[in-house]
Design a protein around this motif. Structure first.
Motif, PDB file in Angstrom:
ATOM      1  N   GLU A 187       0.899  -1.221  -0.024  1.00 43.60           N
ATOM      2  CA  GLU A 187      -0.033  -0.108  -0.061  1.00 43.60           C
ATOM      3  C   GLU A 187       0.953   1.400  -0.150  1.00 43.60           C
ATOM      4  O   GLU A 187       1.754   1.188   0.747  1.00 43.60           O
ATOM      5  N   ALA A 188       0.529   2.245  -0.797  1.00 44.35           N
ATOM      6  CA  ALA A 188       1.102   3.488  -0.859  1.00 44.35           C
ATOM      7  C   ALA A 188       0.272   4.523  -1.696  1.00 44.35           C
ATOM      8  O   ALA A 188      -0.590   4.023  -1.940  1.00 44.35           O
ATOM      9  N   PRO A 189       0.481   5.790  -1.441  1.00 43.24           N
ATOM     10  CA  PRO A 189      -0.316   6.697  -1.809  1.00 43.24           C
ATOM     11  C   PRO A 189      -0.325   6.673  -3.450  1.00 43.24           C
ATOM     12  O   PRO A 189       0.555   6.474  -4.296  1.00 43.24           O
ATOM     13  N   MET A 190      -1.724   6.959  -4.253  1.00 47.08           N
ATOM     14  CA  MET A 190      -1.813   6.692  -5.512  1.00 47.08           C
ATOM     15  C   MET A 190      -2.931   7.929  -5.699  1.00 47.08           C
ATOM     16  O   MET A 190      -3.884   8.340  -5.104  1.00 47.08           O
ATOM     17  N   ILE A 191      -2.802   8.483  -7.160  1.00 45.08           N
ATOM     18  CA  ILE A 191      -3.870   9.450  -7.356  1.00 45.08           C
ATOM     19  C   ILE A 191      -5.185   8.751  -7.985  1.00 45.08           C
ATOM     20  O   ILE A 191      -5.261   8.013  -9.026  1.00 45.08           O
ATOM     21  N   VAL A 192      -6.289   9.266  -7.413  1.00 46.41           N
ATOM     22  CA  VAL A 192      -7.544   8.732  -7.772  1.00 46.41           C
ATOM     23  C   VAL A 192      -8.505  10.022  -7.800  1.00 46.41           C
ATOM     24  O   VAL A 192      -8.755  10.613  -6.995  1.00 46.41           O
ATOM     25  N   ASN A 193      -9.251  10.555  -9.006  1.00 54.39           N
ATOM     26  CA  ASN A 193     -10.106  11.561  -9.020  1.00 54.39           C
ATOM     27  C   ASN A 193      -9.363  12.710  -8.405  1.00 54.39           C
ATOM     28  O   ASN A 193     -10.169  13.303  -7.579  1.00 54.39           O
ATOM     29  N   GLY A 201      -0.287  -0.645  -4.579  1.00 53.33           N
ATOM     30  CA  GLY A 201       0.650  -0.737  -6.060  1.00 53.33           C
ATOM     31  C   GLY A 201       0.888   0.895  -6.324  1.00 53.33           C
ATOM     32  O   GLY A 201       1.181   1.082  -7.306  1.00 53.33           O
ATOM     33  N   GLY A 202       0.490   1.676  -5.210  1.00 49.10           N
ATOM     34  CA  GLY A 202       0.844   2.995  -5.628  1.00 49.10           C
ATOM     35  C   GLY A 202       2.383   3.275  -5.711  1.00 49.10           C
ATOM     36  O   GLY A 202       3.060   2.800  -5.237  1.00 49.10           O
ATOM     37  N   GLY A 203       2.616   3.995  -6.821  1.00 53.15           N
ATOM     38  CA  GLY A 203       4.155   4.405  -7.256  1.00 53.15           C
ATOM     39  C   GLY A 203       4.310   3.549  -8.744  1.00 53.15           C
ATOM     40  O   GLY A 203       5.389   3.955  -9.257  1.00 53.15           O
ATOM     41  N   ILE A 204       3.444   2.658  -9.016  1.00 52.15           N
ATOM     42  CA  ILE A 204       3.908   2.022 -10.340  1.00 52.15           C
ATOM     43  C   ILE A 204       3.781   2.970 -11.364  1.00 52.15           C
ATOM     44  O   ILE A 204       4.580   2.733 -12.599  1.00 52.15           O
ATOM     45  N   CYS A 205       3.043   4.060 -11.427  1.00 49.06           N
ATOM     46  CA  CYS A 205       3.001   4.868 -12.713  1.00 49.06           C
ATOM     47  C   CYS A 205       4.437   5.802 -12.885  1.00 49.06           C
ATOM     48  O   CYS A 205       4.553   6.021 -13.664  1.00 49.06           O
ATOM     49  N   GLN A 206       5.075   5.697 -11.676  1.00 48.79           N
ATOM     50  CA  GLN A 206       6.515   6.237 -12.122  1.00 48.79           C
ATOM     51  C   GLN A 206       7.179   5.570 -13.123  1.00 48.79           C
ATOM     52  O   GLN A 206       7.810   6.061 -13.799  1.00 48.79           O
TER      53      GLN A 206
END
Length: 278
Positions: A187-193, A201-206
């Motif tokens: 678990e990690a911060p991610m952008i939603v709306n 999975g927060g961070g995979i977008c990097q």
């Protein structure tokens, strides 16, 4: 008088003991000279590193040692480590994959011997080893202390080494597997709306964004790509690529006549994604 003499004798004995103890302080490894690493050259030659590290000698030098040498990046106008290695089988036999050793050899002996270290680092074509040419690369920085670092490292490892054949399509989302705890994600911060929320999975977008930037560098168009709903801090605006479940993905088709290999390395706070034509 006796007290002073005692102090002097004690000092002499101390000095003799230290001198004869054999204890020495090891000096830190010397920095490479400008023959193999020129800060201005490295900074000006690779715009992706300018974005990731700025004009920071220590960070650029560390990237050069940890990633740049193996990626085939030139450290100066006259030195490319992979070109130097590929040009001389005797050095390959001596140093193998110890890239810093090639730098030191060139500085100490190679230049004086008239050896060439210029080129793009592509290996000469032989029956046993096809040529591999760097066509695009990009690097971004991340905090190793943040929970998202685990997801960045994991996603990078899952796209690393993937080979896409001519006209074959690549899906980032499918390659890194579903973002679940069972697959190793945390678990990690991610952008939603347009909000940061905790999620597995927060961070995979990097990783997907760094890959997309490498694709842009290589002239490889995306067949699917979506921007984030908020500006991200690790990437210039317009160069990010968000991933969301099975709905938002980063995809591309290999438009080249040769296979493409992805190299992705997350190490000590630097994520580097490179694309090679094989």
């Amino acid at each position: 008088m006796k007290q002073k003499l005692s102090v002097v004798i004690s000092m002499i004995l101390c000095f003799c003991m230290l001198a004869g103890s054999g204890v020495s302080v090891k000096a830190a490894p010397a920095q490479l000279t400008s023959l193999t690493f020129d800060l201005d050259y490295y900074y000006n030659t690779y715009p992706d590193l300018q974005t990731a590290f700025g004009y920071d000698y220590n960070r650029l030098y560390r990237h050069y040692l940890d990633s740049g040498l193996a990626e085939g990046r030139s450290g100066s106008a006259e030195f490319n480590c992979l070109a130097y290695r590929n040009n001389y089988p005797d050095l390959q036999a001596s140093f193998g994959e110890d890239y810093r050793a090639y730098c030191i050899h060139y500085e100490t002996y190679g230049k004086a011997e008239g050896r060439s270290a210029s080129g793009d680092g592509a290996a000469p074509v032989t029956a046993a080893q096809p040529a591999s040419t760097l066509i695009g690369s990009y690097a971004t920085a991340y905090s190793t202390k943040a929970s998202r670092a685990t997801n960045i490292s994991l996603a990078a490892s899952r796209i690393n080494g993937i080979v896409i054949q001519p006209q074959e399509s690549f899906s980032f989302s499918q390659t890194i597997l579903p973002r679940t705890a069972a697959n190793g994600y945390v678990e990690a911060p991610m952008i939603v709306n347009k909000k940061y929320v905790p999620g597995i999975g927060g961070g995979i977008c990097q990783v997907s964004s760094t890959l997309y930037a490498a694709m842009l560098s290589a002239g490889l168009p995306a067949t699917e790509r979506h921007p984030h709903s908020l500006k991200v801090t690790y990437m210039p605006e317009g160069m990010d690529a968000t991933i969301s479940g099975n709905t938002l993905d980063l995809k591309f088709t290999n438009i080249f006549a040769e296979p493409i290999r992805i190299q992705a390395v997350a190490d000590q706070g630097t994520l580097t994604v490179s694309l090679y034509r094989q």
